[in-house]
Design an enzyme around this catalytic site. Structure first.
Site, PDB file in Angstrom:
ATOM      1  N   LYS A   1      48.904  38.244  -5.309  1.00  0.00           N
ATOM      2  CA  LYS A   1      50.086  37.379  -5.149  1.00  0.00           C
ATOM      3  C   LYS A   1      51.197  38.143  -4.450  1.00  0.00           C
ATOM      4  O   LYS A   1      51.811  37.661  -3.512  1.00  0.00           O
ATOM      5  CB  LYS A   1      50.536  36.915  -6.541  1.00  0.00           C
ATOM      6  CG  LYS A   1      51.026  35.540  -6.691  1.00  0.00           C
ATOM      7  CD  LYS A   1      50.031  34.414  -6.621  1.00  0.00           C
ATOM      8  CE  LYS A   1      48.977  34.479  -5.612  1.00  0.00           C
ATOM      9  NZ  LYS A   1      47.860  33.628  -5.713  1.00  0.00           N
TER      10      LYS A   1
ATOM     11  N   LYS B   1      45.992  27.772   3.998  1.00  0.00           N
ATOM     12  CA  LYS B   1      45.775  27.318   2.620  1.00  0.00           C
ATOM     13  C   LYS B   1      44.292  27.102   2.340  1.00  0.00           C
ATOM     14  O   LYS B   1      43.783  27.483   1.306  1.00  0.00           O
ATOM     15  CB  LYS B   1      46.553  26.015   2.391  1.00  0.00           C
ATOM     16  CG  LYS B   1      46.378  25.409   1.004  1.00  0.00           C
ATOM     17  CD  LYS B   1      47.031  26.266  -0.052  1.00  0.00           C
ATOM     18  CE  LYS B   1      46.900  25.695  -1.442  1.00  0.00           C
ATOM     19  NZ  LYS B   1      47.198  26.710  -2.473  1.00  0.00           N
TER      20      LYS B   1
ATOM     21  N   ASN C   1      38.744  20.987  14.128  1.00  0.00           N
ATOM     22  CA  ASN C   1      38.857  22.004  13.089  1.00  0.00           C
ATOM     23  C   ASN C   1      37.459  22.555  12.875  1.00  0.00           C
ATOM     24  O   ASN C   1      36.510  21.787  12.782  1.00  0.00           O
ATOM     25  CB  ASN C   1      39.386  21.373  11.788  1.00  0.00           C
ATOM     26  CG  ASN C   1      39.616  22.418  10.701  1.00  0.00           C
ATOM     27  OD1 ASN C   1      39.558  23.614  10.963  1.00  0.00           O
ATOM     28  ND2 ASN C   1      39.880  21.962   9.490  1.00  0.00           N
ATOM     29  N   GLY C   2      37.316  23.880  12.818  1.00  0.00           N
ATOM     30  CA  GLY C   2      35.998  24.476  12.613  1.00  0.00           C
ATOM     31  C   GLY C   2      35.708  25.501  13.687  1.00  0.00           C
ATOM     32  O   GLY C   2      36.592  25.897  14.445  1.00  0.00           O
TER      33      GLY C   2
ATOM     34  N   GLU D   1      50.329  38.893  -0.665  1.00  0.00           N
ATOM     35  CA  GLU D   1      50.233  37.773   0.280  1.00  0.00           C
ATOM     36  C   GLU D   1      51.587  37.134   0.578  1.00  0.00           C
ATOM     37  O   GLU D   1      51.794  36.660   1.685  1.00  0.00           O
ATOM     38  CB  GLU D   1      49.199  36.731  -0.150  1.00  0.00           C
ATOM     39  CG  GLU D   1      49.603  35.830  -1.278  1.00  0.00           C
ATOM     40  CD  GLU D   1      48.561  34.755  -1.593  1.00  0.00           C
ATOM     41  OE1 GLU D   1      48.008  34.160  -0.661  1.00  0.00           O
ATOM     42  OE2 GLU D   1      48.318  34.520  -2.788  1.00  0.00           O
TER      43      GLU D   1
ATOM     44  N   CYS E   1      43.194  24.687  10.552  1.00  0.00           N
ATOM     45  CA  CYS E   1      43.767  23.657  11.422  1.00  0.00           C
ATOM     46  C   CYS E   1      43.980  22.345  10.662  1.00  0.00           C
ATOM     47  O   CYS E   1      43.256  22.045   9.718  1.00  0.00           O
ATOM     48  CB  CYS E   1      42.840  23.371  12.581  1.00  0.00           C
ATOM     49  SG  CYS E   1      42.392  24.841  13.498  1.00  0.00           S
TER      50      CYS E   1
ATOM     51  N   HIS F   1      40.706  58.998 -11.413  1.00  0.00           N
ATOM     52  CA  HIS F   1      39.518  59.371 -10.640  1.00  0.00           C
ATOM     53  C   HIS F   1      39.780  59.306  -9.145  1.00  0.00           C
ATOM     54  O   HIS F   1      38.847  59.184  -8.359  1.00  0.00           O
ATOM     55  CB  HIS F   1      38.335  58.479 -11.048  1.00  0.00           C
ATOM     56  CG  HIS F   1      37.988  58.650 -12.496  1.00  0.00           C
ATOM     57  ND1 HIS F   1      37.344  59.769 -12.983  1.00  0.00           N
ATOM     58  CD2 HIS F   1      38.258  57.883 -13.575  1.00  0.00           C
ATOM     59  CE1 HIS F   1      37.211  59.670 -14.286  1.00  0.00           C
ATOM     60  NE2 HIS F   1      37.769  58.529 -14.686  1.00  0.00           N
TER      61      HIS F   1
ATOM     62  N   ARG G   1      48.691  24.226   5.582  1.00  0.00           N
ATOM     63  CA  ARG G   1      47.354  24.772   5.780  1.00  0.00           C
ATOM     64  C   ARG G   1      47.376  26.023   6.655  1.00  0.00           C
ATOM     65  O   ARG G   1      46.402  26.767   6.705  1.00  0.00           O
ATOM     66  CB  ARG G   1      46.457  23.707   6.421  1.00  0.00           C
ATOM     67  CG  ARG G   1      46.169  22.543   5.498  1.00  0.00           C
ATOM     68  CD  ARG G   1      45.585  21.384   6.259  1.00  0.00           C
ATOM     69  NE  ARG G   1      44.287  21.668   6.840  1.00  0.00           N
ATOM     70  CZ  ARG G   1      43.121  21.457   6.244  1.00  0.00           C
ATOM     71  NH1 ARG G   1      43.101  20.968   5.036  1.00  0.00           N
ATOM     72  NH2 ARG G   1      41.991  21.734   6.853  1.00  0.00           N
TER      73      ARG G   1
ATOM     74  N   GLU H   1      44.930  39.545  -9.666  1.00  0.00           N
ATOM     75  CA  GLU H   1      45.639  38.359  -9.184  1.00  0.00           C
ATOM     76  C   GLU H   1      47.118  38.695  -8.933  1.00  0.00           C
ATOM     77  O   GLU H   1      47.705  38.237  -7.947  1.00  0.00           O
ATOM     78  CB  GLU H   1      45.494  37.210 -10.195  1.00  0.00           C
ATOM     79  CG  GLU H   1      46.233  35.946  -9.841  1.00  0.00           C
ATOM     80  CD  GLU H   1      45.914  35.359  -8.465  1.00  0.00           C
ATOM     81  OE1 GLU H   1      44.963  35.814  -7.807  1.00  0.00           O
ATOM     82  OE2 GLU H   1      46.647  34.455  -8.036  1.00  0.00           O
TER      83      GLU H   1
ATOM     84  N   TRP I   1      45.136  26.846  13.993  1.00  0.00           N
ATOM     85  CA  TRP I   1      45.129  28.209  13.456  1.00  0.00           C
ATOM     86  C   TRP I   1      44.073  28.931  14.279  1.00  0.00           C
ATOM     87  O   TRP I   1      42.876  28.643  14.163  1.00  0.00           O
ATOM     88  CB  TRP I   1      44.756  28.173  11.976  1.00  0.00           C
ATOM     89  CG  TRP I   1      44.953  29.456  11.247  1.00  0.00           C
ATOM     90  CD1 TRP I   1      46.107  29.909  10.676  1.00  0.00           C
ATOM     91  CD2 TRP I   1      43.956  30.451  10.972  1.00  0.00           C
ATOM     92  NE1 TRP I   1      45.886  31.133  10.077  1.00  0.00           N
ATOM     93  CE2 TRP I   1      44.588  31.480  10.244  1.00  0.00           C
ATOM     94  CE3 TRP I   1      42.604  30.569  11.279  1.00  0.00           C
ATOM     95  CZ2 TRP I   1      43.903  32.613   9.812  1.00  0.00           C
ATOM     96  CZ3 TRP I   1      41.926  31.697  10.855  1.00  0.00           C
ATOM     97  CH2 TRP I   1      42.584  32.703  10.122  1.00  0.00           C
TER      98      TRP I   1
HETATM   99  O1  M6R Z   1      40.664  26.418  -2.183  1.00  0.00           O
HETATM  100  P1  M6R Z   1      40.082  27.632  -2.808  1.00  0.00           P
HETATM  101  O2  M6R Z   1      40.442  27.808  -4.227  1.00  0.00           O
HETATM  102  O3  M6R Z   1      38.573  27.732  -2.606  1.00  0.00           O
HETATM  103  O4  M6R Z   1      40.706  28.847  -2.001  1.00  0.00           O
HETATM  104  C1  M6R Z   1      40.282  30.155  -2.219  1.00  0.00           C
HETATM  105  C2  M6R Z   1      41.246  31.154  -1.618  1.00  0.00           C
HETATM  106  O5  M6R Z   1      41.329  30.992  -0.240  1.00  0.00           O
HETATM  107  C3  M6R Z   1      42.648  31.056  -2.223  1.00  0.00           C
HETATM  108  O6  M6R Z   1      42.626  31.172  -3.602  1.00  0.00           O
HETATM  109  C4  M6R Z   1      43.559  32.165  -1.638  1.00  0.00           C
HETATM  110  O7  M6R Z   1      43.121  33.417  -2.050  1.00  0.00           O
HETATM  111  C5  M6R Z   1      45.007  31.923  -2.061  1.00  0.00           C
HETATM  112  N1  M6R Z   1      45.844  31.819  -0.910  1.00  0.00           N
HETATM  113  C6  M6R Z   1      45.595  33.030  -2.827  1.00  0.00           C
HETATM  114  O8  M6R Z   1      46.876  32.714  -3.248  1.00  0.00           O
END
Ligand code: M6R
Length: 609
Positions: free
Chosen positions: A486, A604, A100-101, A489, A2, A505, A27, A482, A74
């Site tokens: 990427k 985010k 938020n929370g 997502e 949020c 395996h 976010r 990674e 969110w």
């Molecule tokens: O702010 P942070 O680096 O702690 O965030 C960690 C993850 O939420 C963040 O890297 C997330 O996996 C990304 N959206 C991936 O692209």
């Protein structure tokens, strides 16, 4: 997650709130709302879906006034809907608030409040907070907030507007970030720095259980018992344009293009390139205590965890220390017993990821030294860790982490190199050789970015892929993880990373005619091994793309397509090899028409568990 904004001052509040919400949209959210004091009453507008929906309501039915709060939600408790959107108020209509929370004891509180006659209209935990503060309110907002805080369990950042005191905005936080700042035309609140930059660069980060009272004249701070406290501010020197898209279609592409500069800026903080040496005083080890480091544990979430996996390779290879890397959300519940001499590295771009914060606090409580690798000055992790190695990526707005991964990996490499240097595990001439090559990396990255059209073309043919496998060995396996994250997502294509030697395996059963397999081959000493694995999938019908470190003629026989990164030393190769992988994910998502910067269901900054 949020986003919260608030403003009180001499200007119209609604446009300022909407601008702030637009800036925080990255976010992640599924509904939005604002509340403004119009001189007689608190006027509220909210709507499900995109901010544009709320914007058109405000165009049709404008709200005028100079103090107000705003929110992008969110959903956690209760589906995304008009009713569940914030702000929420109390039955007696004394206040409205945004949150938020997550309130963990909301059901218990709700039952108690219902018995007292409160009438709930939403399914949210947030409404419980509004009703609770309303129930405790006897004409003094500070006391009501302070009393409510003692009853709330969980995490919260709240901005509250009281009908009896409408030109002040009250805010309070626990385990959820919030910044406040005083600009030329009044006082502002935001969940994150970019929403503040247009008004002030001197911001104050709210601490746990602290209350801020914003008025058109200034900001006053109080502790949880409502006693006044002093708080300083932090100057943020991020470029205002860095948080804007400029001429790019998406933040993700802009941020990939910024990688050579982000890498160089970060490296320059830790390396004196002119003298060809590491800046000893920028690392948290003195020559005398380097041998006391017995074990390193690295934690993070998502991309930050993947950077940690590269860090694991770097520390074990360069400093010759036992290292483990863990996902923060697992590690925090692992009942792990730290060993004497163990250090915990916390990797986080935002510095506000709930699981990483919890793991860090667990280590601190056990007396373990904590070192953060973090991008945001003043964030919770940056404030609470014993030491911080900052990344200098600038604001990262796209949900998909790109330049933060690269700079985190760079910092981990340099920290490992420094530890290896002072422990005598890396000879001085090898350190110099690394630094010489490191200085050349930004130009190599730039070349890959400049030649991105080939990746765009390949993506235009492959974007209908249903499954993609990324395989590699050693460092390439870490990199594959990674690359797969990427792609999934941003393009919603199912993608998996597999250690190349592990395919046979079980997973090779999934390979069928046309399955796309990407083989990462930056580790020359393992190239022949991975090539055999590529051949195994190729003969079973897979379409194979290989990413090689310099020309590798032998690889071409095992694949349909080869992308080559400029030849780079094995430990430094990930800094180049990740770029085509990020571009690949980006172009696949664009081809599919996905919401590249704000992928569905994602936020985010993940500030709840
Ligand atoms: O702010 P942070 O680096 O702690 O965030 C960690 C993850 O939420 C963040 O890297 C997330 O996996 C990304 N959206 C991936 O692209």
């Amino acid at each position: 997650m949020c986003g919260i904004v608030g403003y009180t001052g001499s200007k119209e509040a609604a446009p300022i709130l909407m601008e702030g919400l637009e800036t925080l949209a990255y976010r992640g959210y599924d509904s939005a709302g604002v509340a403004v004091w119009d001189g007689e009453k608190i006027e509220m507008k909210k709507e499900k879906g995109q901010l544009a929906n709320l914007k058109s309501i405000l165009e049709r039915e404008p709200v005028h006034g100079t103090s107000g709060i705003g929110h992008t939600r969110w959903a956690t408790h209760g589906e995304p809907s008009y009713i569940n959107s914030h702000p929420h108020g109390d039955t007696k209509k004394q206040l409205v608030l945004v949150h938020n929370g997550i309130i963990e004891n909301y059901l218990k509180l709700k039952n108690m409040l219902v018995e007292k006659g409160c009438v709930f209209v939403s399914d949210t935990d947030t409404e419980v907070v509004a009703q609770l503060i309303g129930d405790l309110y006897r004409g003094d907002p500070l006391t009501a907030i302070s009393d409510a805080m003692r009853l709330l369990e969980g995490s919260f950042a709240l901005a509250i507007l009281f009908r009896d005191d409408p030109y002040r905005i009250y805010c309070v936080c626990k385990d959820s970030p919030m910044v406040v700042g005083y600009g030329r035309d009044g006082a502002h609140i935001a969940s994150d720095i970019p929403a503040m930059l247009a008004y002030t660069r001197d911001v104050t980060f709210m601490g746990d259980k602290q209350i801020a009272v914003l008025s058109p004249e200034g900001i006053a701070f109080y502790n949880e018992f409502a006693a006044p406290i002093d708080k300083g501010s932090t100057h943020i020197d991020w470029d205002l344009d860095a948080a804007k898209k400029g001429s790019y279609e998406h933040f993700m592409m802009k941020e990939i293009c910024e990688e050579p500069v982000a890498f160089r800026k970060t490296a320059e903080q830790y390396v004196n390139f002119r003298r060809g040496c590491l800046k000893a005083d920028c690392f948290p080890w003195a020559d005398s205590d380097a041998e006391d480091v017995k074990r390193i544990r690295i934690i993070g979430c998502g991309t930050a965890y993947h950077a940690g996996l590269l860090g694991k390779k770097y520390f074990s290879e360069l400093a010759r220390i036992p290292v483990e890397a863990d996902i923060a959300s697992e590690f925090r519940y692992a009942d792990y017993e730290f060993e004497p001499g163990e250090i915990l590295f916390i990797i986080s771009q935002s510095g506000e990821t709930a699981d990483s914060i919890a793991a860090m606090r667990m280590a601190k409580q056990a007396g373990v030294r904590t070192i953060a690798v973090c991008n945001v000055i003043g964030s919770t992790i940056a404030r609470e860790a014993d030491d911080v190695l900052f990344t200098y990526a600038g604001p990262e707005i796209a949900v998909a982490a790109t330049k933060s991964y690269l700079t985190q990996a760079a910092v981990l490499f340099l920290a490992a190199l420094r530890l290896g240097e002072i422990r005598g595990r890396v000879a001085p001439d090898r350190v110099s050789a690394f630094l010489t090559e490191l200085a050349e990396i930004p130009a190599r990255m730039q070349k890959l970015i400049d030649e991105r059209e080939a990746i765009q073309f390949f993506s235009s043919r492959e974007f209908s892929a249903k499954h993609v496998f990324f395989i590699g060995r050693g460092i390439d396996n870490a990199l594959s993880m990674e690359a797969a994250l990427k792609l999934k997502e941003v393009s919603y294509i199912h993608s998996e990373a597999y250690a190349a030697g592990e395919l046979k395996h079980g997973t090779i059963a999934l390979i069928e005619e046309g399955t796309l397999v990407v083989g990462l081959i930056t580790q020359k000493h393992l190239a022949a091994k991975t090539a055999s694995n590529l051949e195994e999938v190729r003969v079973r019908g897979a379409k194979v793309l290989a990413v090689t470190n310099g020309e590798m003629p032998d690889i071409a026989d095992h694949c349909q397509k080869v992308w080559t990164i400029p030849e780079t030393g094995e430990l430094l190769a990930p800094f180049c090899a990740i770029i085509p992988m990020q571009l690949f994910a980006y172009y696949m998502a664009v081809q599919k028409g996905c919401s590249v910067d704000k992928p569905r269901n994602l936020a985010k900054s993940v500030t709840v568990e």
